[in-house]
Scaffold this active site. Structure first.
Site, PDB file in Angstrom:
ATOM      1  N   HIS A 126      -4.839  -8.783   2.252  1.00 45.73           N
ATOM      2  CA  HIS A 126      -6.206  -8.106   2.199  1.00 45.73           C
ATOM      3  C   HIS A 126      -6.490  -7.538   3.646  1.00 45.73           C
ATOM      4  O   HIS A 126      -7.447  -6.523   3.416  1.00 45.73           O
ATOM      5  CB  HIS A 126      -7.086  -8.957   1.518  1.00 45.73           C
ATOM      6  N   HIS A 128      -4.913 -12.801  -3.374  1.00 42.10           N
ATOM      7  CA  HIS A 128      -4.880 -11.426  -2.507  1.00 42.10           C
ATOM      8  C   HIS A 128      -6.061 -11.575  -1.602  1.00 42.10           C
ATOM      9  O   HIS A 128      -5.935 -11.327  -0.320  1.00 42.10           O
ATOM     10  CB  HIS A 128      -4.998 -10.300  -3.208  1.00 42.10           C
ATOM     11  N   HIS A 148       0.803  -1.207  -0.075  1.00 47.91           N
ATOM     12  CA  HIS A 148      -0.058  -0.163  -0.081  1.00 47.91           C
ATOM     13  C   HIS A 148       0.894   1.496   0.269  1.00 47.91           C
ATOM     14  O   HIS A 148       0.822   2.090   0.877  1.00 47.91           O
ATOM     15  CB  HIS A 148      -0.957  -0.103   1.205  1.00 47.91           C
ATOM     16  N   ASN A 201      -7.198  -6.228  -4.788  1.00 54.82           N
ATOM     17  CA  ASN A 201      -8.397  -5.268  -5.293  1.00 54.82           C
ATOM     18  C   ASN A 201      -8.006  -3.858  -5.434  1.00 54.82           C
ATOM     19  O   ASN A 201      -8.612  -3.096  -5.998  1.00 54.82           O
ATOM     20  CB  ASN A 201      -9.358  -5.562  -4.145  1.00 54.82           C
ATOM     21  N   HIS A 202      -7.061  -3.457  -5.017  1.00 54.71           N
ATOM     22  CA  HIS A 202      -6.333  -1.990  -5.290  1.00 54.71           C
ATOM     23  C   HIS A 202      -5.706  -1.823  -6.590  1.00 54.71           C
ATOM     24  O   HIS A 202      -5.391  -0.536  -6.994  1.00 54.71           O
ATOM     25  CB  HIS A 202      -5.917  -1.462  -4.197  1.00 54.71           C
ATOM     26  N   ASP A 212      -2.242  -5.283  -3.692  1.00 56.11           N
ATOM     27  CA  ASP A 212      -2.353  -4.128  -3.022  1.00 56.11           C
ATOM     28  C   ASP A 212      -1.059  -3.234  -2.718  1.00 56.11           C
ATOM     29  O   ASP A 212      -0.360  -3.220  -1.756  1.00 56.11           O
ATOM     30  CB  ASP A 212      -3.031  -4.229  -1.804  1.00 56.11           C
ATOM     31  N   ARG A 262     -17.473  -5.974   3.672  1.00 57.70           N
ATOM     32  CA  ARG A 262     -17.049  -5.025   2.853  1.00 57.70           C
ATOM     33  C   ARG A 262     -17.875  -4.407   2.068  1.00 57.70           C
ATOM     34  O   ARG A 262     -18.084  -3.723   1.091  1.00 57.70           O
ATOM     35  CB  ARG A 262     -15.862  -5.547   2.086  1.00 57.70           C
ATOM     36  N   ASP A 312      -2.113   2.726  -3.554  1.00 55.95           N
ATOM     37  CA  ASP A 312      -3.128   3.363  -3.024  1.00 55.95           C
ATOM     38  C   ASP A 312      -2.795   3.563  -1.311  1.00 55.95           C
ATOM     39  O   ASP A 312      -2.287   2.851  -0.973  1.00 55.95           O
ATOM     40  CB  ASP A 312      -4.583   2.574  -3.117  1.00 55.95           C
ATOM     41  N   ARG A 313      -3.502   4.507  -0.675  1.00 56.94           N
ATOM     42  CA  ARG A 313      -3.319   5.056   0.527  1.00 56.94           C
ATOM     43  C   ARG A 313      -2.048   5.536   1.060  1.00 56.94           C
ATOM     44  O   ARG A 313      -1.697   6.636   1.190  1.00 56.94           O
ATOM     45  CB  ARG A 313      -3.725   3.623   1.477  1.00 56.94           C
TER      46      ARG A 313
HETATM   47 MN   LIG Z   1      -6.934  -5.685  -0.523  1.00 60.52          MN
END
Ligand SMILES: [Mn+2]
Length: 478
Positions: free
Chosen positions: A406, A331, A223, A282-283, A250, A379, A253-254
């Site tokens: 994840h 993931h 991340h 998923n990112h 992932d 989620r 992001d973030r």
């Molecule tokens: Mn994730």
């Protein structure tokens, strides 16, 4: 190692009193500092709601705690419940809009911002949020309108990378004869560490080149925490033919150093294609990148076109990897339905943005749960699967266990489902606020017994997580 698919609070409030107002003060999510605090807040609001199930504020506050722990599905349910109890409760509309934004349901979010603006025409913050959301809805509509013409056209076709010039005053790393070398990788990491920018020609080269044991190191979510990634290489050694790695999605992001993370990982993929593995998270998707910072970061540091190229490359990342026919890595996790085989996974047409349901969505989004069976995902995407689901999947596919990432874990890893489902997460002190450790796993070919290694966060330059995220998603604004 076999590629499955080749690439093109307050801890307080120990004793629950019968005065929920007191409880509310003690566990306000605003005071929460770590993941555990949010989990406690959720627990106490749940207890408070058992005593007073018609309190809209409790639902709204629990919704915020769910948002912070990335349980967007639960957050949406709670915000909706708060509004059913009190349709004039403004915060409820904000919470529901944020939940919908996080789930990529921009039109639904816009409706709620519209309501807030109508009720409070002089509220500047509400107006700003409405306009921001409206911008996204319009942009999405525009993208859909032009999608048909542009469908199969790659950004690469509109680029002339060879003829891009590197200015004489550029002193940073360059590829040698268009190839990634170990020297290039070492120079690149030092360059990024000093917060310098790789020349755009080299950034395009690293991106556009074709991407295609005895021992392996598996890392979970990183991340955009570049300095923690460098620390993993310090602790565990640089990637090499004798020190292979698998990064389980992932990457971006973030964290606000997502570009540095992804270019470093792509560089090692090119340097050691058979000994360095990257799986999609998923990112690694457009919707997430738009909300959580990667798109903003690439546009700030390079261009919109550069982001388009990343988006294309992400679509080619494999969704799962099988190690020595015994361990399956992905993931998110397992599936909404029984009976999925490794062959089914190989056959997924993955060069796309993930759909809302089905095996591709599950691999990227699902989470394990302690109880047998399946349940609705916290989620709001995919499902949660129990130990019996894992057991049946492993038996049918003749596997020993799965490794997934994840979810942030306090210890950096977690062993569940009687050792058959392992979670690994490699972003310590996630978002500078969760207080968790990071971890990586060693697997040796001889017995494939997982060995866990933990580490803590290292300092990073003063650029906060989410600095490039959509303003609607920035931490203080939820
Ligand atoms: Mn994730």
């Amino acid at each position: 190692v076999v590629y499955l698919q080749h690439v093109r609070s307050d801890q307080g409030c120990q004793v629950f009193t019968t005065n929920p107002a007191q409880l509310l003060l003690k566990t306000s999510p605003k005071l929460a500092q770590s993941h555990k605090d949010y989990e406690n807040a959720i627990k106490y609001y749940t207890e408070a709601l058992e005593l007073n199930p018609s309190n809209a504020i409790y639902y709204s506050n629990r919704s915020l705690a769910y948002l912070r722990t990335e349980c967007y599905g639960y957050a949406l349910v709670d915000a909706t419940r708060a509004l059913e109890l009190d349709k004039n409760y403004i915060k409820g509309y904000y919470r529901r809009a944020t939940s919908n934004m996080a789930l990529g349901k921009f039109k639904a979010a816009l409706k709620d911002y519209e309501t807030v603006v109508r009720v409070r025409p002089n509220d500047k913050d509400a107006k700003m949020k409405y306009q921001e959301c409206n911008k996204i809805v319009k942009q999405k509509a525009f993208e859909r309108a032009i999608a048909s013409d542009e469908l199969k056209r790659s950004v690469v076709d509109s680029l002339d990378i060879e003829n891009m010039t590197i200015e004489d005053d550029y002193a940073g790393p360059k590829l040698e004869d268009g190839k990634v070398t170990l020297k290039f990788m070492k120079d690149l990491m030092a360059w990024f560490k000093d917060q310098k920018k790789l020349h755009r020609k080299c950034a395009y080269q690293v991106n556009a080149l074709q991407m295609h044991t005895e021992k392996i190191t598996i890392c979970g979510d990183t991340h955009g925490q570049y300095y923690d990634l460098l620390n993993i290489f310090e602790l565990n050694g640089l990637p090499s033919i004798t020190n292979p790695y698998l990064f389980n999605g992932d990457f971006v992001d973030r964290g606000s150093f997502s570009l540095e993370v992804i270019l470093t990982l792509f560089g090692f993929k090119l340097l050691y294609p058979e000994h360095f593995y990257l799986l999609r998270g998923n990112h690694e998707t457009d919707n997430m990148n738009q909300m959580y910072g990667f798109e903003g970061e690439v546009k700030a540091k390079y261009t919109a076109q550069m982001f388009q190229l990343f988006s294309e490359v992400f679509q080619w990342l494999p969704l799962a990897q099988c190690i020595n026919n015994k361990v399956l890595v992905m993931h998110g996790g397992l599936f909404s339905e029984d009976g999925v085989t490794l062959e089914d996974i190989r056959k997924i047409d993955r060069n796309r943005q993930p759909p809302d349901s089905g095996p591709m969505c599950d691999l990227l989004w699902s989470d394990p749960q302690p109880q047998d069976g399946r349940s609705v995902s916290k989620r709001g995407v995919s499902c949660q699967f129990g130990p019996d689901v894992t057991e049946r999947f492993l038996e049918q596919n003749k596997l020993q266990y799965i490794v997934r990432s994840h979810e942030v874990k306090a210890e950096g890893y977690e062993v569940t489902h009687s050792g058959k489902c392992i979670t690994v997460f490699s972003a310590p002190n996630y978002c500078d606020q969760m207080g968790n450790k990071g971890a990586y796993i060693h697997l040796r070919g001889s017995d494939l017994k997982p060995e866990f290694h933990q580490f803590t966060a290292v300092p990073h330059p003063n650029v906060k997580p989410m600095a490039y995220a959509n303003s609607l998603m920035q931490l203080g604004m939820m």
